[in-house]
Scaffold this active site. Structure first.
Site, PDB file in Angstrom:
ATOM      1  N   HIS A  89       0.945  -1.380  -0.137  1.00  0.00           N
ATOM      2  CA  HIS A  89      -0.002   0.055   0.040  1.00  0.00           C
ATOM      3  C   HIS A  89       0.862   1.172   0.048  1.00  0.00           C
ATOM      4  O   HIS A  89       1.997   1.120   0.586  1.00  0.00           O
ATOM      5  CB  HIS A  89      -0.800   0.059   1.277  1.00  0.00           C
ATOM      6  CG  HIS A  89      -0.053  -0.373   2.519  1.00  0.00           C
ATOM      7  ND1 HIS A  89       0.210  -1.489   2.887  1.00  0.00           N
ATOM      8  CD2 HIS A  89       0.111   0.688   3.452  1.00  0.00           C
ATOM      9  CE1 HIS A  89       0.558  -1.264   4.078  1.00  0.00           C
ATOM     10  NE2 HIS A  89       0.902  -0.344   4.493  1.00  0.00           N
TER      11      HIS A  89
ATOM     12  N   HIS B  43       0.762   5.245   1.164  1.00  0.00           N
ATOM     13  CA  HIS B  43       0.234   5.955   2.060  1.00  0.00           C
ATOM     14  C   HIS B  43       0.198   7.527   1.377  1.00  0.00           C
ATOM     15  O   HIS B  43       1.050   7.811   0.654  1.00  0.00           O
ATOM     16  CB  HIS B  43       1.054   6.389   3.458  1.00  0.00           C
ATOM     17  CG  HIS B  43       1.324   5.247   4.139  1.00  0.00           C
ATOM     18  ND1 HIS B  43       0.321   5.132   5.256  1.00  0.00           N
ATOM     19  CD2 HIS B  43       1.900   4.013   4.117  1.00  0.00           C
ATOM     20  CE1 HIS B  43       0.529   3.907   6.030  1.00  0.00           C
ATOM     21  NE2 HIS B  43       1.484   3.222   5.213  1.00  0.00           N
TER      22      HIS B  43
HETATM   23  P1  5GP Z   1       1.759   0.412   7.524  1.00  0.00           P
HETATM   24  O1  5GP Z   1       2.623   0.435   8.855  1.00  0.00           O
HETATM   25  O2  5GP Z   1       1.636  -1.143   7.077  1.00  0.00           O
HETATM   26  O3  5GP Z   1       2.705   1.069   6.180  1.00  0.00           O
HETATM   27  O4  5GP Z   1       0.663   0.957   7.492  1.00  0.00           O
HETATM   28  C1  5GP Z   1      -0.742   0.323   7.683  1.00  0.00           C
HETATM   29  C2  5GP Z   1      -1.855   1.262   7.796  1.00  0.00           C
HETATM   30  O5  5GP Z   1      -2.973   0.594   7.799  1.00  0.00           O
HETATM   31  C3  5GP Z   1      -1.689   2.321   9.244  1.00  0.00           C
HETATM   32  O6  5GP Z   1      -1.450   3.791   9.021  1.00  0.00           O
HETATM   33  C4  5GP Z   1      -3.167   1.892   9.676  1.00  0.00           C
HETATM   34  O7  5GP Z   1      -3.390   2.885  10.502  1.00  0.00           O
HETATM   35  C5  5GP Z   1      -3.870   1.331   8.502  1.00  0.00           C
HETATM   36  N1  5GP Z   1      -4.949   0.520   9.070  1.00  0.00           N
HETATM   37  C6  5GP Z   1      -4.769  -0.870   9.915  1.00  0.00           C
HETATM   38  N2  5GP Z   1      -6.006  -1.336   9.872  1.00  0.00           N
HETATM   39  C7  5GP Z   1      -6.998  -0.672   9.358  1.00  0.00           C
HETATM   40  C8  5GP Z   1      -7.972  -0.738   9.039  1.00  0.00           C
HETATM   41  O8  5GP Z   1      -8.827  -1.982   9.478  1.00  0.00           O
HETATM   42  N3  5GP Z   1      -8.881   0.148   8.254  1.00  0.00           N
HETATM   43  C9  5GP Z   1      -8.237   1.306   7.744  1.00  0.00           C
HETATM   44  N4  5GP Z   1      -9.101   2.057   7.014  1.00  0.00           N
HETATM   45  N5  5GP Z   1      -6.927   1.140   8.104  1.00  0.00           N
HETATM   46  C10 5GP Z   1      -6.178   0.441   8.583  1.00  0.00           C
END
Ligand code: 5GP
Ligand code: ZN
Length: 141
Positions: A99, A101
């Site tokens: 993903h 951001h």
């Molecule tokens: P990472 O740390 O993997 O780059 O970012 C994962 C992102 O996913 C985090 O910013 C977190 O807030 C978001 N996230 C985790 N679980 C959920 C969810 O169930 N719904 C949504 N909308 N975002 C999520």
């Protein structure tokens, strides 16, 4: 991947505030936003990292980011966006479904560039730079 949160969001099994969807990509608001309007852009199919993505999915993801980032700026009246991918667990990736951001940014918000993640430039000699370029180039052959 039935136990993947983001796959469940794409399937509609977990609700999300969806802002964009096409054949291959999906975008929705982050549930714990770093700033209002923080949006995640994902491929619909489950792949953990950028390198795992098939070329067609990767191109579609990039195209979706291309659409979503300016829309986040316009919708949030932002001056810019930080677009970033924690590409792998060691880089801080917590959800193992690739993903991007997209975080709205404003003049003077004080958060700095992605460079702020690091202590600053590291010393690498010209010979080391030559070897590094060769190693990365060879990995692309
Ligand atoms: P990472 O740390 O993997 O780059 O970012 C994962 C992102 O996913 C985090 O910013 C977190 O807030 C978001 N996230 C985790 N679980 C959920 C969810 O169930 N719904 C949504 N909308 N975002 C999520
Ligand atoms: Zn997934």
């Amino acid at each position: 991947m039935e136990d993947c949160i983001f796959c469940q969001i794409v399937a509609g099994d977990i609700p999300s505030r969806t802002v964009y969807e096409d054949e291959h990509a999906f975008a929705f608001l982050d549930v714990n936003p770093l700033a209002p309007g923080h949006t995640l852009v994902i491929p619909k199919s489950h792949h953990e990292t950028l390198g795992d993505l098939p070329a067609e999915e990767s191109a579609a993801l990039a195209a979706a980011v291309h659409e979503v980032a300016p829309a986040v700026e316009a919708g949030m009246d932002a001056d810019a966006t930080t677009v970033a991918c924690n590409n792998g667990e060691a880089a801080g990736q917590e959800v193992p479904h690739v993903h991007y951001h997209v975080v709205p940014r404003y003049e003077g918000d004080g958060y700095g560039p992605i460079h702020a993640l690091f202590d600053g430039p590291t010393d690498v000699s010209d010979d080391e730079l030559d070897d590094i370029a060769d190693d990365i180039g060879a990995a692309l052959d």
